[in-house]
Design a protein around this motif. Structure first.
Motif, PDB file in Angstrom:
ATOM      1  N   UNK A 284       0.830  -1.208   0.000  1.00  0.00           N
ATOM      2  CA  UNK A 284       0.000   0.000   0.000  1.00  0.00           C
ATOM      3  C   UNK A 284       0.863   1.255   0.000  1.00  0.00           C
ATOM      4  N   UNK A 285       0.657   2.085  -0.989  1.00  0.00           N
ATOM      5  CA  UNK A 285       1.314   3.379  -0.986  1.00  0.00           C
ATOM      6  C   UNK A 285       0.229   4.441  -0.990  1.00  0.00           C
ATOM      7  N   UNK A 286       0.353   5.459  -0.147  1.00  0.00           N
ATOM      8  CA  UNK A 286      -0.643   6.534  -0.178  1.00  0.00           C
ATOM      9  C   UNK A 286      -0.769   7.020  -1.616  1.00  0.00           C
ATOM     10  N   UNK A 287      -1.940   7.133  -2.091  1.00  0.00           N
ATOM     11  CA  UNK A 287      -2.155   7.430  -3.504  1.00  0.00           C
ATOM     12  C   UNK A 287      -1.911   8.902  -3.837  1.00  0.00           C
ATOM     13  N   UNK A 288      -0.884   9.120  -4.662  1.00  0.00           N
ATOM     14  CA  UNK A 288      -0.514  10.482  -5.056  1.00  0.00           C
ATOM     15  C   UNK A 288      -1.636  11.175  -5.805  1.00  0.00           C
ATOM     16  N   UNK A 289      -2.360  10.406  -6.608  1.00  0.00           N
ATOM     17  CA  UNK A 289      -3.393  11.026  -7.441  1.00  0.00           C
ATOM     18  C   UNK A 289      -4.536  11.530  -6.574  1.00  0.00           C
ATOM     19  N   UNK A 290      -4.954  10.705  -5.607  1.00  0.00           N
ATOM     20  CA  UNK A 290      -6.025  11.128  -4.703  1.00  0.00           C
ATOM     21  C   UNK A 290      -5.576  12.350  -3.899  1.00  0.00           C
ATOM     22  N   UNK A 291      -4.324  12.299  -3.430  1.00  0.00           N
ATOM     23  CA  UNK A 291      -3.790  13.416  -2.672  1.00  0.00           C
ATOM     24  C   UNK A 291      -3.756  14.681  -3.524  1.00  0.00           C
ATOM     25  N   UNK A 292      -3.344  14.494  -4.770  1.00  0.00           N
ATOM     26  CA  UNK A 292      -3.228  15.608  -5.691  1.00  0.00           C
ATOM     27  C   UNK A 292      -4.577  16.272  -5.941  1.00  0.00           C
TER      28      UNK A 292
ATOM     29  N   UNK B 252      -7.158  16.292  -4.001  1.00  0.00           N
ATOM     30  CA  UNK B 252      -7.595  16.946  -2.780  1.00  0.00           C
ATOM     31  C   UNK B 252      -6.838  18.264  -2.580  1.00  0.00           C
ATOM     32  N   UNK B 253      -5.520  18.178  -2.763  1.00  0.00           N
ATOM     33  CA  UNK B 253      -4.701  19.364  -2.504  1.00  0.00           C
ATOM     34  C   UNK B 253      -4.624  20.306  -3.692  1.00  0.00           C
ATOM     35  N   UNK B 254      -5.170  19.900  -4.807  1.00  0.00           N
ATOM     36  CA  UNK B 254      -5.156  20.696  -6.039  1.00  0.00           C
ATOM     37  C   UNK B 254      -3.765  20.814  -6.650  1.00  0.00           C
ATOM     38  N   UNK B 255      -2.784  20.169  -6.041  1.00  0.00           N
ATOM     39  CA  UNK B 255      -1.449  20.172  -6.632  1.00  0.00           C
ATOM     40  C   UNK B 255      -0.849  18.798  -6.506  1.00  0.00           C
ATOM     41  N   UNK B 256      -0.113  18.380  -7.508  1.00  0.00           N
ATOM     42  CA  UNK B 256       0.522  17.069  -7.446  1.00  0.00           C
ATOM     43  C   UNK B 256       1.952  17.235  -6.952  1.00  0.00           C
ATOM     44  N   UNK B 257       2.639  16.107  -6.798  1.00  0.00           N
ATOM     45  CA  UNK B 257       4.060  16.152  -6.454  1.00  0.00           C
ATOM     46  C   UNK B 257       4.897  16.032  -7.735  1.00  0.00           C
ATOM     47  N   UNK B 258       4.333  16.537  -8.814  1.00  0.00           N
ATOM     48  CA  UNK B 258       5.039  16.494 -10.097  1.00  0.00           C
ATOM     49  C   UNK B 258       5.562  17.878 -10.458  1.00  0.00           C
ATOM     50  N   UNK B 259       6.742  17.883 -11.049  1.00  0.00           N
ATOM     51  CA  UNK B 259       7.311  19.125 -11.569  1.00  0.00           C
ATOM     52  C   UNK B 259       7.587  18.914 -13.052  1.00  0.00           C
ATOM     53  N   UNK B 260       7.195  19.861 -13.857  1.00  0.00           N
ATOM     54  CA  UNK B 260       7.433  19.763 -15.293  1.00  0.00           C
ATOM     55  C   UNK B 260       8.803  20.311 -15.648  1.00  0.00           C
ATOM     56  N   UNK B 261       9.519  19.611 -16.518  1.00  0.00           N
ATOM     57  CA  UNK B 261      10.839  20.081 -16.964  1.00  0.00           C
ATOM     58  C   UNK B 261      10.799  20.317 -18.466  1.00  0.00           C
ATOM     59  N   UNK B 262      11.079  21.547 -18.874  1.00  0.00           N
ATOM     60  CA  UNK B 262      11.146  21.861 -20.311  1.00  0.00           C
ATOM     61  C   UNK B 262      12.600  22.003 -20.735  1.00  0.00           C
ATOM     62  N   UNK B 263      12.992  21.218 -21.729  1.00  0.00           N
ATOM     63  CA  UNK B 263      14.354  21.295 -22.272  1.00  0.00           C
ATOM     64  C   UNK B 263      14.276  21.671 -23.746  1.00  0.00           C
TER      65      UNK B 263
END
Lengths: 327, 327
Positions: free
Chosen positions: A45-53, A55-66
């Motif tokens: 079981x891993x706390x679900x990032x998507x559900x958390x995202x 709820x919090x309106x933000x994910x733990x993702x960062x976009x990288x543009x190269x």
């Protein structure tokens, strides 16, 4: 997908206890904690990032543009960014823009759709979409950007010109980076300051791109335009290496008849022979610092210093002559 | 964040109409559709990927595992994968594993937390977590993998050995890639088949890694072990270039006194001088085909052919001698 209810059931405790144990908030007995940990392990079981995202309106993702992942400078930046964001619990969504404004806009749209927390961009593009997100610019930094990490391009330009000026140049040509990239103009200003002070003549060869695929063709055009060039300040290492090959094919000996200095210090500039003299930019560090800056903003809401300038260093290798003795 | 309600309000239609218009399902009048499109444009509304992901239990994200982004072979793979998944509406989560099994596990955990749809991996690691997701392996492919894209390593190994065998070798050394990478063994088998058939003696230099940072140190060790080597089949282009530099520093002329063939055909192998002879693997195509394979599985649930082998090609450049006339 495993739910917190299943974990609670297997552990024989309440959902609230599981939640407290996972979030390290409130009292949980040592025995209950152990049961929860065992159940989490067993059920994977891993706390679900998507559900958390959501709820919090933000994910733990960062976009990288190269701008161009095939240019070896940018994988090093990416590596630094990745290590930096991972360190703070974020992951990277990759966007390889290839100097295409439409592609940049598409990526920013995808980033928005994934509720990314912020963007780190080594692209100087001006898509207005980026202004809606916390973002840090790397390398190609306009003066109006609040959060940015770049290296000292003006000093880098001066150092490169000094190397050439000190080494008996006959026909100097500056290969100028694309006009829309802010760092190109800074480097050129540094080059010109030194050459003018030393009363040395020079000519300019304007390039339109830093793209890897165009390097060989640009090198060919360069020699068609300036067949007499014997001392070149190149726009970056990739283009410098293409010029070295073209010069060698034309029968010029390096550095006796053709000397050149690059910019960036890619790993290959050191590994090839003759090695390419160049101005080293700390690519990995630039990425890492950019990641720290963005994470600070996301977590604390402010940073003391939003613009970080990193020093450059001169690397002298076999592509330039010995220094004049009387200098 | 803009909601569907705000879009409906601005468009002056019901939420159900907006939903039908956005999903292209059910009847929507042309006039209503135009109003919805204008409102979407005005409010910058994009259907939320995170909400969709939670509902569907899968996101439009694909995880990419690379062994070493600083090795120029892998950014080319990444570019192919990215173009391939973008084409089908997916985005890439980046994981640069650096041949570290713990890092690989961490990334797979992060991928799970983000409900990724599947994984594309150029890492041969054996983290059991990956078996829980649809995944495609690239390049470093074990024989038990159902979905895989790799190039023809055995033929590649034969081609490389033939180039050396045809060019008057005196002391042949095969620099063997890491034992735990399946393609290394295939290439070695191809090398040995040819050299044995031609009754040529050879020695083996076993490497532990393909890592970029270790290339120069490995090249140094190589010459300490085999100072007499005059004909080398290298494990990849990066290590070949490091050997060329070391040979040149030791005063050996290329290719007269030291000839070498690499593996991969990185952009630099062509751009440097003398150019490196090598076996070209289609890195971009490998990535692109891998992306197609995964997207097919995700969308259709099956593929006709899950294992794709791509051809390799021989590139002869200045790093090897002229072919023997009597061959």
């Amino acid at each position: 997908m495993t739910t917190i209810k299943e974990v609670a059931k297997l552990a024989g405790v309440s959902v609230a206890t599981v939640s407290r144990a996972l979030n390290n908030s409130g009292y949980v007995s040592e025995a209950a904690r152990k049961k929860v940990e065992a159940a989490v392990e067993e059920l994977n079981f891993y706390p679900n990032e998507v559900a958390r995202s959501l709820y919090q309106k933000k994910s733990k993702l960062i976009g990288l543009l190269l701008p161009d992942i095939a240019n070896p400078f940018f994988p090093l930046i990416a590596k630094g960014v990745e290590d930096g964001v991972n360190q703070r619990g974020y992951s990277l969504l990759l966007g390889n823009v290839e100097d295409d404004l439409e592609k940049e806009k598409d990526y920013l749209k995808i980033f928005l759709q994934n509720n990314i927390a912020g963007v780190i961009s080594a692209v100087q593009g001006d898509a207005k979409e980026i202004k809606k997100m916390p973002f840090v610019t790397l390398d190609r930094v306009e003066s109006d950007r609040d959060l940015a990490v770049h290296s000292d391009d003006y000093t880098g330009g001066m150092l490169a010109a000094e190397v050439i000026a000190d080494r008996d140049p006959k026909e100097i040509v500056i290969m100028v980076g694309p006009k829309d990239v802010p760092s190109s103009a800074m480097r050129l200003a540094g080059n010109e300051k030194v050459l003018k002070e030393r009363h040395l003549d020079y000519q300019l060869f304007q390039t339109q791109s830093y793209k890897f695929e165009l390097a060989e063709q640009t090198a060919h055009q360069f020699f068609e335009t300036f067949p007499q060039a014997d001392s070149v300040i190149a726009s970056n290492d990739v283009y410098a290496i293409a010029l070295m090959k073209e010069a060698t094919k034309r029968g010029q000996r390096i550095p006796e008849e053709f000397q050149i200095i690059g910019y960036d210090d890619m790993p290959f500039s050191r590994m090839m022979y003759p090695g390419l003299s160049t101005i080293a930019q700390p690519a990995y560090e630039m990425g890492y610092k950019g990641a720290e800056l963005l994470c600070d903003i996301l977590e604390k809401g402010f940073v003391e210093n939003g613009r970080i300038q990193l020093p450059v260093t001169l690397k002298i290798r076999e592509s330039v002559r010995k220094k004049d003795k009387d200098e």
